[in-house]
Design a protein around this motif. Structure first.
Motif, PDB file in Angstrom:
ATOM      1  N   ILE A   1     -29.189  -9.431   4.266  1.00  0.00           N
ATOM      2  CA  ILE A   1     -27.787  -9.791   4.447  1.00  0.00           C
ATOM      3  C   ILE A   1     -26.911  -8.664   3.903  1.00  0.00           C
ATOM      4  O   ILE A   1     -26.997  -8.310   2.723  1.00  0.00           O
ATOM      5  CB  ILE A   1     -27.454 -11.104   3.733  1.00  0.00           C
ATOM      6  CG1 ILE A   1     -28.242 -12.264   4.361  1.00  0.00           C
ATOM      7  CG2 ILE A   1     -25.964 -11.382   3.800  1.00  0.00           C
ATOM      8  CD1 ILE A   1     -28.034 -13.586   3.661  1.00  0.00           C
ATOM      9  N   VAL A   2     -26.106  -8.097   4.807  1.00  0.00           N
ATOM     10  CA  VAL A   2     -25.157  -7.048   4.433  1.00  0.00           C
ATOM     11  C   VAL A   2     -23.752  -7.656   4.514  1.00  0.00           C
ATOM     12  O   VAL A   2     -23.369  -8.197   5.544  1.00  0.00           O
ATOM     13  CB  VAL A   2     -25.269  -5.833   5.353  1.00  0.00           C
ATOM     14  CG1 VAL A   2     -24.229  -4.782   4.979  1.00  0.00           C
ATOM     15  CG2 VAL A   2     -26.681  -5.247   5.312  1.00  0.00           C
ATOM     16  N   SER A   3     -23.004  -7.567   3.418  1.00  0.00           N
ATOM     17  CA  SER A   3     -21.638  -8.096   3.380  1.00  0.00           C
ATOM     18  C   SER A   3     -20.640  -6.946   3.435  1.00  0.00           C
ATOM     19  O   SER A   3     -20.952  -5.818   3.015  1.00  0.00           O
ATOM     20  CB  SER A   3     -21.417  -8.920   2.106  1.00  0.00           C
ATOM     21  OG  SER A   3     -22.321 -10.007   2.054  1.00  0.00           O
ATOM     22  N   TRP A   4     -19.441  -7.239   3.908  1.00  0.00           N
ATOM     23  CA  TRP A   4     -18.430  -6.181   3.976  1.00  0.00           C
ATOM     24  C   TRP A   4     -17.030  -6.768   3.970  1.00  0.00           C
ATOM     25  O   TRP A   4     -16.825  -7.943   4.270  1.00  0.00           O
ATOM     26  CB  TRP A   4     -18.644  -5.284   5.191  1.00  0.00           C
ATOM     27  CG  TRP A   4     -18.506  -5.945   6.543  1.00  0.00           C
ATOM     28  CD1 TRP A   4     -19.446  -6.639   7.216  1.00  0.00           C
ATOM     29  CD2 TRP A   4     -17.342  -5.940   7.387  1.00  0.00           C
ATOM     30  NE1 TRP A   4     -18.974  -7.084   8.424  1.00  0.00           N
ATOM     31  CE2 TRP A   4     -17.670  -6.659   8.559  1.00  0.00           C
ATOM     32  CE3 TRP A   4     -16.051  -5.408   7.269  1.00  0.00           C
ATOM     33  CZ2 TRP A   4     -16.771  -6.860   9.600  1.00  0.00           C
ATOM     34  CZ3 TRP A   4     -15.155  -5.601   8.307  1.00  0.00           C
ATOM     35  CH2 TRP A   4     -15.510  -6.316   9.458  1.00  0.00           C
ATOM     36  N   HIS A   5     -16.084  -5.909   3.594  1.00  0.00           N
ATOM     37  CA  HIS A   5     -14.676  -6.234   3.704  1.00  0.00           C
ATOM     38  C   HIS A   5     -13.908  -4.955   4.011  1.00  0.00           C
ATOM     39  O   HIS A   5     -14.485  -3.858   4.045  1.00  0.00           O
ATOM     40  CB  HIS A   5     -14.155  -6.937   2.442  1.00  0.00           C
ATOM     41  CG  HIS A   5     -14.320  -6.161   1.165  1.00  0.00           C
ATOM     42  ND1 HIS A   5     -14.106  -6.694  -0.078  1.00  0.00           N
ATOM     43  CD2 HIS A   5     -14.682  -4.852   0.927  1.00  0.00           C
ATOM     44  CE1 HIS A   5     -14.325  -5.795  -1.007  1.00  0.00           C
ATOM     45  NE2 HIS A   5     -14.666  -4.670  -0.425  1.00  0.00           N
ATOM     46  N   VAL A   6     -12.607  -5.074   4.215  1.00  0.00           N
ATOM     47  CA  VAL A   6     -11.815  -3.936   4.625  1.00  0.00           C
ATOM     48  C   VAL A   6     -10.394  -4.130   4.109  1.00  0.00           C
ATOM     49  O   VAL A   6      -9.952  -5.261   3.881  1.00  0.00           O
ATOM     50  CB  VAL A   6     -11.821  -3.800   6.175  1.00  0.00           C
ATOM     51  CG1 VAL A   6     -11.153  -4.994   6.830  1.00  0.00           C
ATOM     52  CG2 VAL A   6     -11.153  -2.503   6.632  1.00  0.00           C
ATOM     53  N   ARG A   7      -9.691  -3.013   3.912  1.00  0.00           N
ATOM     54  CA  ARG A   7      -8.277  -3.070   3.584  1.00  0.00           C
ATOM     55  C   ARG A   7      -7.569  -1.909   4.265  1.00  0.00           C
ATOM     56  O   ARG A   7      -8.214  -0.951   4.730  1.00  0.00           O
ATOM     57  CB  ARG A   7      -8.059  -3.014   2.082  1.00  0.00           C
ATOM     58  CG  ARG A   7      -8.485  -1.701   1.431  1.00  0.00           C
ATOM     59  CD  ARG A   7      -8.306  -1.771  -0.074  1.00  0.00           C
ATOM     60  NE  ARG A   7      -8.705  -0.523  -0.725  1.00  0.00           N
ATOM     61  CZ  ARG A   7      -8.712  -0.334  -2.053  1.00  0.00           C
ATOM     62  NH1 ARG A   7      -8.344  -1.326  -2.873  1.00  0.00           N
ATOM     63  NH2 ARG A   7      -9.072   0.825  -2.556  1.00  0.00           N
ATOM     64  N   ALA A   8      -6.243  -1.998   4.336  1.00  0.00           N
ATOM     65  CA  ALA A   8      -5.433  -0.967   4.977  1.00  0.00           C
ATOM     66  C   ALA A   8      -4.762  -0.103   3.922  1.00  0.00           C
ATOM     67  O   ALA A   8      -4.371  -0.576   2.848  1.00  0.00           O
ATOM     68  CB  ALA A   8      -4.384  -1.618   5.873  1.00  0.00           C
ATOM     69  N   ASN A   9      -4.574   1.190   4.227  1.00  0.00           N
ATOM     70  CA  ASN A   9      -3.942   2.152   3.322  1.00  0.00           C
ATOM     71  C   ASN A   9      -2.919   2.944   4.132  1.00  0.00           C
ATOM     72  O   ASN A   9      -3.259   3.574   5.123  1.00  0.00           O
ATOM     73  CB  ASN A   9      -5.008   3.083   2.734  1.00  0.00           C
ATOM     74  CG  ASN A   9      -4.455   3.994   1.647  1.00  0.00           C
ATOM     75  OD1 ASN A   9      -3.277   4.357   1.659  1.00  0.00           O
ATOM     76  ND2 ASN A   9      -5.318   4.395   0.726  1.00  0.00           N
ATOM     77  N   ASP A  10      -1.634   2.884   3.678  1.00  0.00           N
ATOM     78  CA  ASP A  10      -0.595   3.632   4.392  1.00  0.00           C
ATOM     79  C   ASP A  10      -0.287   4.975   3.748  1.00  0.00           C
ATOM     80  O   ASP A  10       0.703   5.627   4.068  1.00  0.00           O
ATOM     81  CB  ASP A  10       0.679   2.791   4.519  1.00  0.00           C
ATOM     82  CG  ASP A  10       1.326   2.501   3.164  1.00  0.00           C
ATOM     83  OD1 ASP A  10       0.825   2.995   2.129  1.00  0.00           O
ATOM     84  OD2 ASP A  10       2.328   1.757   3.146  1.00  0.00           O
ATOM     85  N   GLY A  11      -1.153   5.405   2.813  1.00  0.00           N
ATOM     86  CA  GLY A  11      -0.958   6.677   2.128  1.00  0.00           C
ATOM     87  C   GLY A  11      -0.204   6.548   0.831  1.00  0.00           C
ATOM     88  O   GLY A  11      -0.227   7.460  -0.002  1.00  0.00           O
ATOM     89  N   LYS A  12       0.450   5.397   0.611  1.00  0.00           N
ATOM     90  CA  LYS A  12       1.197   5.166  -0.628  1.00  0.00           C
ATOM     91  C   LYS A  12       0.726   3.903  -1.334  1.00  0.00           C
ATOM     92  O   LYS A  12       0.830   3.794  -2.553  1.00  0.00           O
ATOM     93  CB  LYS A  12       2.694   5.061  -0.325  1.00  0.00           C
ATOM     94  CG  LYS A  12       3.291   6.328   0.264  1.00  0.00           C
ATOM     95  CD  LYS A  12       4.770   6.152   0.569  1.00  0.00           C
ATOM     96  CE  LYS A  12       5.367   7.416   1.190  1.00  0.00           C
ATOM     97  NZ  LYS A  12       6.803   7.246   1.514  1.00  0.00           N
ATOM     98  N   ALA A  13       0.245   2.965  -0.519  1.00  0.00           N
ATOM     99  CA  ALA A  13      -0.212   1.699  -1.098  1.00  0.00           C
ATOM    100  C   ALA A  13      -1.308   1.133  -0.210  1.00  0.00           C
ATOM    101  O   ALA A  13      -1.458   1.508   0.963  1.00  0.00           O
ATOM    102  CB  ALA A  13       0.951   0.716  -1.217  1.00  0.00           C
ATOM    103  N   THR A  14      -2.099   0.259  -0.787  1.00  0.00           N
ATOM    104  CA  THR A  14      -3.169  -0.398  -0.045  1.00  0.00           C
ATOM    105  C   THR A  14      -2.900  -1.898   0.023  1.00  0.00           C
ATOM    106  O   THR A  14      -2.246  -2.468  -0.849  1.00  0.00           O
ATOM    107  CB  THR A  14      -4.539  -0.157  -0.708  1.00  0.00           C
ATOM    108  OG1 THR A  14      -4.482  -0.639  -2.054  1.00  0.00           O
ATOM    109  CG2 THR A  14      -4.894   1.319  -0.697  1.00  0.00           C
ATOM    110  N   SER A  15      -3.437  -2.500   1.075  1.00  0.00           N
ATOM    111  CA  SER A  15      -3.329  -3.956   1.211  1.00  0.00           C
ATOM    112  C   SER A  15      -4.369  -4.630   0.313  1.00  0.00           C
ATOM    113  O   SER A  15      -5.232  -3.975  -0.289  1.00  0.00           O
ATOM    114  CB  SER A  15      -3.594  -4.354   2.665  1.00  0.00           C
ATOM    115  OG  SER A  15      -4.966  -4.172   2.979  1.00  0.00           O
ATOM    116  N   ALA A  16      -4.297  -5.946   0.274  1.00  0.00           N
ATOM    117  CA  ALA A  16      -5.375  -6.703  -0.368  1.00  0.00           C
ATOM    118  C   ALA A  16      -6.632  -6.596   0.492  1.00  0.00           C
ATOM    119  O   ALA A  16      -6.561  -6.384   1.703  1.00  0.00           O
ATOM    120  CB  ALA A  16      -4.964  -8.162  -0.520  1.00  0.00           C
TER     121      ALA A  16
END
Length: 713
Positions: free
Chosen positions: A130-145
């Protein structure tokens, strides 16, 4: 004093303006503060093409997957609307065999907000883990949750790197030839079980020789699957199967061979061809049936069938036949069929039934209703109806109950009629009845008319068999090859009535070819078929029989080969017609305005009756080539008429014709009725006129026009 005061006042004003400017600037700086991108939504995440899931719903994939997510910048950053650039930051983790957690990360290229971002997983990810993963966004100044924070969820997948083992196939009804070489049979269901040793198989794709093909899912991973199969033809057969696991991987092919026998004979059959004066009907299968005094043996049989005689039932309480025992277990698959000819259609009448408790377990027959009579097959409360019974007209009926599907179907003249219905037969061991049905206070719905060849099967009678049971062998009425004429008469090929040639009609026979090897010599024109053909001058030329050749009120077939002399005729030209008292029952003509062959059939034999083009096919050779082969087939059993051009594989037009009427006039070649006289004379060549009582099948059509009679076997 005054100078210093002025400077102080000016400095105070500058300071006040600077403070105001700073305040304004501070407000502006607050308005353009960067907001973190939006948290990725679970519904926007995928492992390969599988939706984000975890736990028991974790998807299995057949290769290291491409993870993806749709990422958005914050709404506040898009005023005015302009998507800000983003990167996707993916992270995946799993536990290795030693119990240590392993992690991989990946940052995507920069894309605009609302794009889908991808990470192709490396090839070193472990299988069956089982491989788990998540992702977030980065606009170059801040990242999402992260996508799994708060109300989000982690995504998982399992990489499966092994194909499942191939399936083992078995069938109790159709063992392979090593066990039993030939097995019953056409119309008998087999059940085929597919079972792979692999515990992660979730479905099987299968295909029988000639079909059907499909995919069937297992109730749970690793469970065996059983499918039904109904053989429609006899002979060697095979089933091929592939096991599919939850990652979509396929096993090697499994093949299962089996041999299917022909459909077994009926379990009960009364031909009803016993001699006149008989008091019982002998049984070819099953038990002889005693006859009531309202039954008369030795009646006429439907033409073109294997029957030689039938019985007539008078519709009274004495008009019945019964073996006094059941014909078959109607709780299982069965079929019942008969040739019937009603003497009336204004009331309910039963051809065959089997007794139950105060009612028929099934009934096959005729049902009267406000919209008109229909044929009917009823089981308990279920009924399927169709067709249009006609007084004095033969029809073949077959009612089928398929216990495998639970459906009842009615066939009329070899074709499915009405809409199949779900049915649940009542348990019954009552006697089989011909000509009546059980009611609460006795028998009812008694048959008035003729019945022949009643058959009962304990299996499915498949469509080809239904067609064959209902088939009426066409009978050749005339074949005129039009190769010679003596005293103005062209003979019928088998010695029947000849055709009489009118003025303007002649037999063309090709002269001897004298060109030899002379390249400048113009070769002679060959006849259409054989050694000669009929030529008509388009003004007075025609040929005619002594009377009607085909019965236009019943099924018939008529064919002809024709070639037009003119590329663009000035008026319609009739090839064949057969008239009633006032108009043609049918005419086959060429209509130059539409460049089409037309079949014209007025609905009534009345003076001035409007013409009705029931079928039309474009095509003509304009005096060149070997002409065209035209065939008209009227099937009274299905109320359809067809026009064929150059064989059934080329062009065919079909129309409904529920009320064909019987013509009394002679068959005409090259002309049609026109008021009180004749018109639409054909300018062209005609050959190979062939006429049959009965409707030829599609496959027989191609044999017409070849100079010989087709095999109607």
């Amino acid at each position: 004093m005054s100078g210093r005061s002025g400077r102080r006042r000016r400095m105070a004003m500058v300071g006040s303006c600077a403070a105001a400017l700073l305040a304004t600037t501070a407000g502006t700086a607050h308005a353009v503060d960067n907001h973190p991108p939006k948290q990725p939504l679970v519904q926007d995440l995928q492992s390969q093409s599988e939706a984000c899931a975890t736990g028991e719903d974790t998807p299995y994939v057949s290769q290291p997957p491409r993870l993806s997510a749709v990422l958005y910048d914050a709404d506040e950053d898009n005023q005015p609307p302009q998507a800000g650039p983003l990167n996707g930051e993916f992270e995946a983790w799993w536990t290795d065999p030693a119990g240590a957690e392993q992690r991989r990360t990946f940052t995507t290229i920069t894309l605009s907000s609302g794009s889908r971002y991808y990470w192709m997983m490396p090839n070193d990810i472990p299988a069956n883990t089982i491989v788990s993963w998540h992702v977030r966004a980065n606009d170059g100044k801040a990242t999402s949750a992260w996508s799994d924070e708060g109300d989000g969820s982690v995504c998982s997948f399992v990489y499966d790197d092994a194909n499942p083992e191939k399936a083992v196939i078995s069938s109790p009804e159709y063992p392979n030839p090593e066990q039993v070489f030939w097995v019953d049979g056409v119309g008998v269901y087999g059940h085929f079980t597919m079972d792979s040793p692999s515990d992660d198989v979730v479905s099987y794709t299968y295909g029988f020789l000639g079909g059907p093909y499909g995919t069937v899912s297992a109730e749970r991973p690793g469970a065996a699957v059983t499918i039904p199969y109904l053989p429609l033809t006899s002979g060697p057969n095979s089933l091929t199967v592939y096991a599919i696991d939850r990652s979509g991987r396929s096993s090697a092919q499994s093949r299962y061979d089996f041999n299917v026998k022909s459909g077994r004979a009926p379990v009960a059959r009364w031909k009803l061809d016993d001699p006149a004066g008989s008091r019982s009907a002998s049984a070819e299968a099953g038990t002889a049936a005693r006859a009531g005094t309202g039954v008369t043996f030795g009646g006429p049989a439907p033409a073109g069938t294997g029957s030689t005689a039938t019985v007539s039932l008078d519709g009274s309480g004495h008009g019945f036949l019964t073996p006094d025992v059941p014909a078959t277990d109607i709780g299982k698959t069965f079929a019942v069929s008969a040739w019937v000819r009603p003497a009336e259609t204004g009331r309910n009448m039963t051809v065959a039934s089997q007794d139950a408790d105060g009612e028929p377990g099934f009934s096959l027959g005729l049902r009267s209703q406000d919209s008109g009579p229909v044929w009917s097959f009823a089981i308990a409360g279920a009924r399927v109806s169709g067709g249009a019974p006609e007084t004095g007209e033969w029809a073949h009926l077959l009612g089928l109950y398929d216990a495998e599907t639970g459906r009842a179907q009615l066939y009329v003249n070899g074709h499915a009629s009405g809409t199949a219905v779900q049915a649940a037969p009542a348990a019954t061991a009552g006697a089989f009845q011909i000509g009546r049905a059980r009611g609460a206070t006795g028998y009812r719905d008694r048959w008035h008319g003729d019945i022949g060849d009643v058959q009962v099967h304990d299996r499915v009678v498949v469509p080809d068999e239904v067609t064959e049971l209902a088939r009426r062998q066409p009978k050749l009425l005339g074949h005129w090859s039009l190769e010679a004429a003596a005293d103005g008469m062209s003979p019928e090929q088998s010695g029947g009535a000849p055709l009489r040639l009118g003025t303007g009609a002649s037999i063309y026979r090709a002269p001897e070819d004298t060109c030899g090897f002379d390249p400048d010599c113009i070769p002679v024109t060959p006849p259409l078929v054989g050694d000669g053909h009929l030529h008509l001058d388009g003004e007075t030329g025609y040929a005619t029989a002594d009377g009607p050749v085909v019965d236009t009120g019943d099924s018939f077939t008529i064919g002809v080969v024709v070639r037009l002399t003119d590329a663009e005729p000035a008026h319609p030209m009739t090839v064949l017609s057969q008239a009633g008292e006032h108009t043609d029952a049918f005419k086959l003509r060429y209509q130059p305005s539409t460049y089409a062959w037309q079949l014209v059939m007025p609905e009534k034999d009345e003076a001035g009756a409007p013409e009705k083009v029931v079928a039309q096919i474009t095509g003509a050779d304009g005096g060149e080539g070997q002409g065209h082969h035209l065939v008209v087939i009227y099937d009274d059993g299905t109320d359809t008429i067809k026009l064929y051009l150059d064989g059934y594989t080329n062009a065919k037009a079909t129309a409904s014709l529920p009320n064909g009427w019987r013509s009394t006039g002679a068959l005409q070649i090259g002309r049609a009725k026109a008021g009180d006289g004749w018109g639409e004379y054909l300018h062209g060549d005609v050959d190979e006129v062939q006429a049959y009582s009965g409707a030829l099948r599609d496959r027989d059509v191609i044999g017409l026009g070849m100079g010989t009679d087709p095999c109607l076997c």
